[in-house]
Design a protein around this motif. Structure first.
Motif, short mmCIF file in Angstrom:
data_model
loop_
_atom_site.label_atom_id
_atom_site.label_comp_id
_atom_site.label_asym_id
_atom_site.label_seq_id
_atom_site.Cartn_x
_atom_site.Cartn_y
_atom_site.Cartn_z
N GLN A 4 24.71 38.95 69.80
CA GLN A 4 24.82 38.03 68.65
C GLN A 4 24.22 36.43 69.54
O GLN A 4 24.57 35.66 69.86
CB GLN A 4 26.38 37.83 68.15
CG GLN A 4 27.05 38.91 67.08
CD GLN A 4 28.07 38.48 67.54
OE1 GLN A 4 28.62 37.53 66.81
NE2 GLN A 4 29.31 39.82 66.66
N GLY A 5 22.98 36.52 68.17
CA GLY A 5 21.66 35.54 68.73
C GLY A 5 22.49 34.84 70.19
O GLY A 5 21.68 33.91 70.17
N GLY A 6 21.38 36.09 71.05
CA GLY A 6 21.46 36.39 72.41
C GLY A 6 22.49 35.62 73.44
O GLY A 6 22.29 35.70 74.34
N VAL A 7 23.05 35.68 72.73
CA VAL A 7 24.94 36.10 73.81
C VAL A 7 25.48 36.84 73.28
O VAL A 7 26.03 37.81 72.47
CB VAL A 7 25.66 34.52 73.33
CG1 VAL A 7 27.31 34.66 74.26
CG2 VAL A 7 24.75 32.81 73.02
N THR A 8 25.75 37.64 74.54
CA THR A 8 27.10 38.53 75.07
C THR A 8 28.17 38.46 74.12
O THR A 8 28.61 37.70 74.35
CB THR A 8 27.65 39.14 76.31
OG1 THR A 8 27.65 38.19 77.06
CG2 THR A 8 26.01 39.56 77.05
N LEU A 9 28.21 38.87 73.58
CA LEU A 9 29.91 39.05 72.87
C LEU A 9 31.22 38.76 73.60
O LEU A 9 31.96 37.80 73.55
CB LEU A 9 29.99 40.49 72.63
CG LEU A 9 29.72 41.19 71.46
CD1 LEU A 9 30.14 42.05 70.81
CD2 LEU A 9 29.60 39.85 69.91
N ARG A 10 30.68 39.43 74.91
CA ARG A 10 32.01 38.37 76.10
C ARG A 10 32.38 38.11 76.50
O ARG A 10 32.99 37.40 77.30
CB ARG A 10 32.09 40.18 77.05
CG ARG A 10 30.84 40.05 78.00
CD ARG A 10 30.64 41.37 79.35
NE ARG A 10 29.62 41.06 79.53
CZ ARG A 10 30.04 42.01 80.79
NH1 ARG A 10 31.22 43.34 81.42
NH2 ARG A 10 28.71 41.95 81.71
N GLU A 11 30.36 37.26 76.35
CA GLU A 11 30.43 35.65 76.60
C GLU A 11 31.33 34.66 75.77
O GLU A 11 31.84 33.85 76.21
CB GLU A 11 28.95 34.90 77.08
CG GLU A 11 28.54 34.22 77.52
CD GLU A 11 29.26 33.73 78.41
OE1 GLU A 11 29.18 32.19 78.89
OE2 GLU A 11 29.67 34.37 79.44
N ARG A 12 30.43 35.31 74.92
CA ARG A 12 31.59 34.36 73.36
C ARG A 12 32.24 34.70 73.53
O ARG A 12 32.74 33.31 72.93
CB ARG A 12 30.75 34.91 72.06
CG ARG A 12 30.91 34.08 70.96
CD ARG A 12 30.13 34.26 69.86
NE ARG A 12 30.50 35.36 69.51
CZ ARG A 12 31.29 36.01 68.67
NH1 ARG A 12 31.64 35.38 67.64
NH2 ARG A 12 31.20 37.25 67.40
#
Length: 212
Positions: A4-12
């Motif tokens: 999402q928006g270039g950021v992985t879901l697990r990172e978010r």
């Protein structure tokens, strides 16, 4: 991998849960179920589990198999251990880096301090705590030693809880903290490693005084 928006879901998921813990919104002992986090973040349980695994390895949560996690309660003994590790690492960095860093290094420190000023003006303690973390991390990163940088990151994530508490208990400390950051920055640009070491030691010592 979902993004999402270039950021992985697990990172978010990881960054969001960590922020809630470090900001004190989820104190020690709080149970974080996978279902609750999934609904809160609007994502499946797979990235949630990945985030919790990572936070468990950092020592910020303790996993409850197939249920979720509990926010770790940091004892004063643990905080003192982190304090001693951080003190050793940063005073070593102070001795090694004084008088040896280039203009780009000091521009990064100056940019960080300018943002600290903005956080103080807006009374944003959480933002200041994160910038405080970045300031000290940049100093250790100046050693150009991946092992030291990795250790510093682990210490800081846990020590942030104690640092935040000092600012919440005494918001006037924000002004003292940024003034000490400026003194440390100037000392690093000088030629007296012993002075830089003393300034960093006194700066970190304040947390110990508040906590103990």
């Amino acid at each position: 991998m979902d993004k999402q928006g270039g950021v992985t879901l697990r990172e978010r998921a990881f960054q969001t849960v960590k922020r809630h813990i470090v900001n004190g919104e989820w104190p020690g002992g709080t149970f974080l179920s996978e279902t609750f986090l999934s609904e809160l973040l609007g994502m499946s349980k797979t990235p949630i589990r990945s985030a919790l695994d990572r936070l468990d390895m950092m020592g910020l949560v303790k996993l409850a198999p197939k249920q979720g996690a509990f926010v770790q309660e940091l004892s004063l003994k643990k905080i003192l251990e982190f304090y001693e590790l951080r003190l050793s690492l940063e005073t070593y960095a102070a001795r090694k880096l004084t008088g040896r860093m280039d203009a780009a290094f000091f521009r990064r420190l100056d940019d960080n301090i300018a943002l600290q000023d903005e956080a103080i003006l807006s009374d944003d303690v959480s933002r200041y705590v994160e910038l405080d973390r970045e300031f000290h991390a940049m100093i250790v990163a100046g050693l150009d030693n991946e092992a030291y940088t990795e250790v510093m990151s682990r210490i800081q994530d846990k020590f942030l809880l104690a640092v935040r508490m000092t600012f919440v208990r005494n918001k006037r400390r924000l002004l003292g903290s940024i003034d000490e950051h400026r003194q440390i920055r100037e000392a690093l640009a000088g030629r007296d490693p012993a002075l830089t070491e003393r300034l960093i030691e006194a700066h970190i010592e304040y947390v110990k005084k508040i906590m103990f």
